[in-house]
Design an enzyme around this catalytic site. Structure first.
Site, PDB file in Angstrom:
ATOM      1  N   ARG A  48     -28.313 -36.680  30.355  1.00 38.15           N
ATOM      2  CA  ARG A  48     -28.608 -36.604  31.795  1.00 38.15           C
ATOM      3  C   ARG A  48     -27.641 -35.686  32.539  1.00 38.15           C
ATOM      4  NH1 ARG A  48     -26.739 -39.586  35.444  1.00 38.15           N
ATOM      5  NH2 ARG A  48     -26.219 -41.295  34.056  1.00 38.15           N
ATOM      6  N   TYR A 102     -49.501 -25.796  44.667  1.00 41.73           N
ATOM      7  CA  TYR A 102     -49.863 -26.806  43.678  1.00 41.73           C
ATOM      8  C   TYR A 102     -49.952 -28.187  44.356  1.00 41.73           C
ATOM      9  CZ  TYR A 102     -49.502 -29.844  39.637  1.00 41.73           C
ATOM     10  OH  TYR A 102     -49.731 -30.813  38.715  1.00 41.73           O
ATOM     11  N   ASP A 174     -42.588 -21.049  42.781  1.00 38.53           N
ATOM     12  CA  ASP A 174     -43.238 -21.656  41.623  1.00 38.53           C
ATOM     13  C   ASP A 174     -43.883 -20.505  40.846  1.00 38.53           C
ATOM     14  OD1 ASP A 174     -44.971 -22.877  39.828  1.00 38.53           O
ATOM     15  OD2 ASP A 174     -45.389 -24.559  41.155  1.00 38.53           O
ATOM     16  N   LYS A 199     -47.028 -25.703  31.071  1.00 37.91           N
ATOM     17  CA  LYS A 199     -48.081 -24.694  31.050  1.00 37.91           C
ATOM     18  C   LYS A 199     -47.733 -23.572  30.051  1.00 37.91           C
ATOM     19  CE  LYS A 199     -49.552 -27.529  34.065  1.00 37.91           C
ATOM     20  NZ  LYS A 199     -49.287 -27.422  35.494  1.00 37.91           N
TER      21      LYS A 199
HETATM   22  C1  LIG Z   1     -48.721 -28.149  36.510  1.00 38.17           C
HETATM   23  C2  LIG Z   1     -48.045 -27.455  37.639  1.00 38.17           C
HETATM   24  C3  LIG Z   1     -46.925 -28.013  38.265  1.00 38.17           C
HETATM   25  C4  LIG Z   1     -46.377 -29.383  37.918  1.00 38.17           C
HETATM   26  O1  LIG Z   1     -45.930 -29.458  36.626  1.00 38.17           O
HETATM   27  P1  LIG Z   1     -45.898 -30.833  35.758  1.00 38.17           P
HETATM   28  O2  LIG Z   1     -45.298 -30.389  34.492  1.00 38.17           O
HETATM   29  O3  LIG Z   1     -47.311 -31.304  35.669  1.00 38.17           O
HETATM   30  O4  LIG Z   1     -45.065 -31.808  36.519  1.00 38.17           O
HETATM   31  C5  LIG Z   1     -46.314 -27.287  39.275  1.00 38.17           C
HETATM   32  N1  LIG Z   1     -46.806 -26.090  39.669  1.00 38.17           N
HETATM   33  C6  LIG Z   1     -47.889 -25.531  39.092  1.00 38.17           C
HETATM   34  C7  LIG Z   1     -48.368 -24.214  39.572  1.00 38.17           C
HETATM   35  C8  LIG Z   1     -48.549 -26.188  38.063  1.00 38.17           C
HETATM   36  O5  LIG Z   1     -49.629 -25.626  37.517  1.00 38.17           O
END
Ligand SMILES: *Cc1c(COP(=O)(O)O)cnc(C)c1O
Length: 391
Positions: A48, A102, A174, A199
């Site tokens: 952690r 998102y 993001d 992703k």
């Molecule tokens: C999936 C996603 C997230 C969140 O990610 P998790 O791993 O599901 O918590 C944030 N931003 C975008 C653009 C995403 O596609």
């Protein structure tokens, strides 16, 4: 060492490897210890604290991929988003953020921020003026997401980066949809780069993780909160993610190539009303895409014409799967009006540009001809007005 001089595939394969000094194996050993001796060491290791050997090694790879000094890995993309946002926003501070982010990040802001006394303004549109007009004396952070979901709208990174610098604001992005293969926001002066590693970084639909990358100063600020919130990733998954990242460059480039071919094919197809893909000349932000992206990405969206039944189309596909998530090596699709945007009324959806016939497509690494054939047969199957009835 000048990390920028290295090719993406070399970084993916080699940077941040742990050496197997005992057996001289080819890959990083996995250290699962949650407990380390604390004497004669500068740093106290603990999962952690984000500093186990495997965590530190993977952070070096992610930092190199994003052209930054440092990085941190989290247990999910949302752990990365929430920790990064809260690290730079105190009580009474204000955030400027586009409405089309998102869904999980949107919910975090509207459901949690008032509890902490953090103010925010959602803006429509992502041009510099939209951000500029929303800045208040207590604004601290500009948050961006480009390409956006599901219409692949782009934000000009250079423009927002320079706006933020001129006002002394911190920028968070993001970068999930682009992946570090296609876009490196740090090169345009964006401060903190966030990924849902679930992703493209994971890329096989089997890992849930998140990451942030930035300067030592910014990452240390996020770390100070992260160790208190506790959203670290298990070392086994860290190790799996390192393995996944080795092929990210070749995966994403194959996905870019397929997506561009598919976008061109669908744009010509009589049963497709409209295609949204930054690599198409017809995309309103195509010039921005060419300026700031190395590749146009694996995500595209398209609207079926009224002559096609959406449900039948989606269920007639043989290879392409209906799936909530994205970015795996397999091609998947979903209907935003039935999933991410289902809670909006049809009028609200239309305002955000999401029509009921819209499909979001995550391109995999299959052979293009097979994907084309699958889409073609499904479009034939799902025509509500068949040629026979017309004539
Ligand atoms: C999936 C996603 C997230 C969140 O990610 P998790 O791993 O599901 O918590 C944030 N931003 C975008 C653009 C995403 O596609």
């Amino acid at each position: 060492m000048d990390k920028k001089a290295k090719g993406v595939n070399t970084i993916c394969t080699h940077i941040g490897e742990l050496e197997d000094k005992t057996f001289k194996g080819a890959i990083s050993p996995l250290y699962m210890s949650t407990s380390y001796d604390y004497e004669d060491v500068d740093i106290k290791r603990y999962p952690r604290y984000f500093n186990t050997p495997n965590q530190e090694a993977l952070c070096r790879k992610i930092a190199a991929l994003e052209h930054t000094e440092a990085a941190l890995i989290f247990g999910s993309g949302m752990a990365a988003v929430s920790t990064a946002l809260l690290a730079f926003l105190n009580k009474g501070d204000h955030l400027v953020v586009p409405r089309q982010i998102y869904g999980g990040a949107y919910n975090l802001i509207v459901e949690e921020f008032s509890k902490y006394g953090i103010e925010y303004t959602f803006i429509d549109g992502t041009e510099r003026t939209a951000f500029e007009n929303a800045i208040q004396p207590n604004t601290r952070v500009l948050y961006l997401e480009t390409p956006s979901n599901p219409l692949l709208t782009l934000t000009d990174l250079e423009a927002i980066g320079s706006l933020a610098r001129s006002r002394g604001l911190t920028t968070l992005i993001d970068n999930t949809f682009a992946s570090p293969v296609n876009q490196n926001p740090a090169d345009y002066g964006i401060d903190v780069i966030i990924h849902s590693a679930t992703k493209y970084m994971g890329g096989h639909s089997d890992i849930c993780a998140g990451a942030v990358a930035g300067s030592h100063t910014h990452i240390d600020r996020i770390f100070q909160l992260a160790k208190n919130l506790g959203g670290s990733l298990s070392d086994y998954t860290v190790w799996l993610l390192e393995r996944s990242l080795k092929t990210m460059g070749i995966r994403v480039r194959a996905q870019n190539e397929n997506a561009l071919k598919l976008a061109n094919f669908l744009e010509q197809h009589p049963d497709i009303h409209k295609v949204y893909y930054p690599g198409l000349q017809s995309h309103p932000n195509h010039q921005i895409a060419k300026a700031q992206m190395h590749g146009f990405g694996g995500m595209l969206s398209f609207e079926l014409s009224e002559a096609v039944d959406q449900h039948t189309f989606m269920r007639s596909l043989k290879w392409i799967k209906v799936s909530m998530s994205l970015a795996g090596v397999e091609s998947t699709l979903l209907a935003p009006s039935k999933t991410s945007h289902a809670l909006l009324s049809p009028e609200e959806r239309l305002k955000t540009g999401i029509r009921d016939g819209l499909i979001r497509f995550s391109t995999g690494i299959e052979d293009f001809e097979d994907l084309k054939a699958d889409l073609t047969q499904a479009l034939v199957q799902s025509k509500t007005i068949s040629k026979e009835t017309v004539t």
